[in-house]
Enzyme design. Structure first.
Site, PDB file in Angstrom:
ATOM      1  N   HIS A  93       1.127  -1.469  -0.123  1.00 45.24           N
ATOM      2  CA  HIS A  93       0.092   0.321   0.607  1.00 45.24           C
ATOM      3  C   HIS A  93       1.051   0.946  -0.002  1.00 45.24           C
ATOM      4  O   HIS A  93       1.985   1.509   0.603  1.00 45.24           O
ATOM      5  CB  HIS A  93      -1.024   0.297   1.181  1.00 45.24           C
ATOM      6  CG  HIS A  93      -1.555   0.965   0.682  1.00 45.24           C
ATOM      7  ND1 HIS A  93      -1.656   2.124   1.727  1.00 45.24           N
ATOM      8  CD2 HIS A  93      -3.198   0.650   0.785  1.00 45.24           C
ATOM      9  CE1 HIS A  93      -3.443   2.454   1.479  1.00 45.24           C
ATOM     10  NE2 HIS A  93      -3.693   1.748   0.823  1.00 45.24           N
ATOM     11  N   GLU A 150      -4.211   2.030  -7.645  1.00 47.60           N
ATOM     12  CA  GLU A 150      -4.658   2.681  -6.080  1.00 47.60           C
ATOM     13  C   GLU A 150      -3.802   4.271  -6.973  1.00 47.60           C
ATOM     14  O   GLU A 150      -2.781   4.515  -5.900  1.00 47.60           O
ATOM     15  CB  GLU A 150      -4.076   1.918  -4.617  1.00 47.60           C
ATOM     16  CG  GLU A 150      -4.582   1.142  -4.751  1.00 47.60           C
ATOM     17  CD  GLU A 150      -5.488   1.911  -2.473  1.00 47.60           C
ATOM     18  OE1 GLU A 150      -6.415   0.980  -2.953  1.00 47.60           O
ATOM     19  OE2 GLU A 150      -4.410   2.138  -2.094  1.00 47.60           O
TER      20      GLU A 150
HETATM   21  P1  PGA Z   1      -9.717   6.183   0.663  1.00 45.56           P
HETATM   22  O1  PGA Z   1      -8.478   5.575   0.783  1.00 45.56           O
HETATM   23  O2  PGA Z   1     -10.754   5.236   0.128  1.00 45.56           O
HETATM   24  O3  PGA Z   1      -9.401   6.591   1.838  1.00 45.56           O
HETATM   25  O4  PGA Z   1      -9.004   6.883  -0.452  1.00 45.56           O
HETATM   26  C1  PGA Z   1      -8.376   4.185   0.053  1.00 45.56           C
HETATM   27  C2  PGA Z   1      -7.498   3.096   0.128  1.00 45.56           C
HETATM   28  O5  PGA Z   1      -6.207   3.740   0.308  1.00 45.56           O
HETATM   29  O6  PGA Z   1      -6.448   2.165  -0.274  1.00 45.56           O
END
Ligand code: PGA
Length: 224
Positions: A93, A150
């Protein structure tokens, strides 16, 4: 099968975690062709595991795993320790890469450890590094993984990437990974989820902030 991942990140006390699950059970979704994956902190996993029945169609995920096997690595949670507790683990992540200096090589070691213990990695990717991030994984691990596109600017910003672009990038990731499932994450909420998940090459959503509130999360699940 669409996958909807709730990533609680570093949030929720134990009573709050239990309350969330209870509320989700109360909603009684009729879930066809859909799986909910709850990515909670390590400390909540055993409690959540006890409360989840096979009928509830919720699987658990960890948010990290050690790049090392079990052994003298103070503070680490090994993949072996997670066996029987989770089916998935979120790896690479951007918050881990940014705040904990995780490199592609470290992510690849984590993916290997998870795969060794049959825990499915959900590997997060972002432009312009998608090719190199995938290239560091070995072939066996790519086949066994799920990927999540992402975009950094979309995470926690309230500004999701546009669905057409997400679809194009997901298609590219599929091509590079022998058709692995691809999720999208970044400011998904109850209002925008439907448009994103309807795109052809998107297999699911990774939801951060909007997953913390069970009512909002349920709306996202219903729209999928
Ligand atoms: P968020 O986070 O939905 O708060 O933007 C998504 C993520 O970090 O996977």
């Amino acid at each position: 099968m669409k996958l909807i991942v709730a990533n609680w990140k570093s949030n929720k006390t134990t009573p709050e975690a239990k309350e969330w699950l209870q509320e989700i059970f109360n909603f009684q979704f009729s879930i066809f062709n859909l799986k909910i994956i709850l990515a909670a902190s390590f400390i909540h996993l055993p409690i959540l595991k006890e409360s989840i029945t096979p009928k509830s169609n919720i699987s658990l995920a960890a948010q990290n795993v050690s790049p090392f096997p079990s052994g003298p690595y103070t503070g680490e949670v090994s993949a072996e320790m997670l066996t029987g507790l989770v089916d998935y683990v979120i790896l690479g992540h951007s918050e881990r890469r940014r705040y904990f200096r995780e490199t592609n090589e470290m992510v690849a070691e984590k993916v290997k450890q998870a795969s060794r213990y049959k825990i499915k990695p959900i590997v997060c990717l972002d432009e312009p590094y998608i090719e190199s991030q995938i290239a560091t994984l070995t072939n066996c691990c790519v086949e066994e993984s799920i990927f999540a596109y992402e975009p950094l600017l979309a995470i926690g910003s309230g500004k999701p990437d546009n669905p057409e672009r997400v679809n194009k990038i997901s298609k590219r990731i599929k091509k590079l990974t022998n058709n692995a499932p691809v999720l999208y994450g970044g400011s998904v909420n109850a209002k925008n989820a439907k448009k994103i998940i309807q795109e052809n090459y998107i297999d699911g959503l990774l939801v951060g902030n909007a997953s913390l509130n069970p009512k909002e999360f349920t709306k996202i699940v219903r729209s999928a």
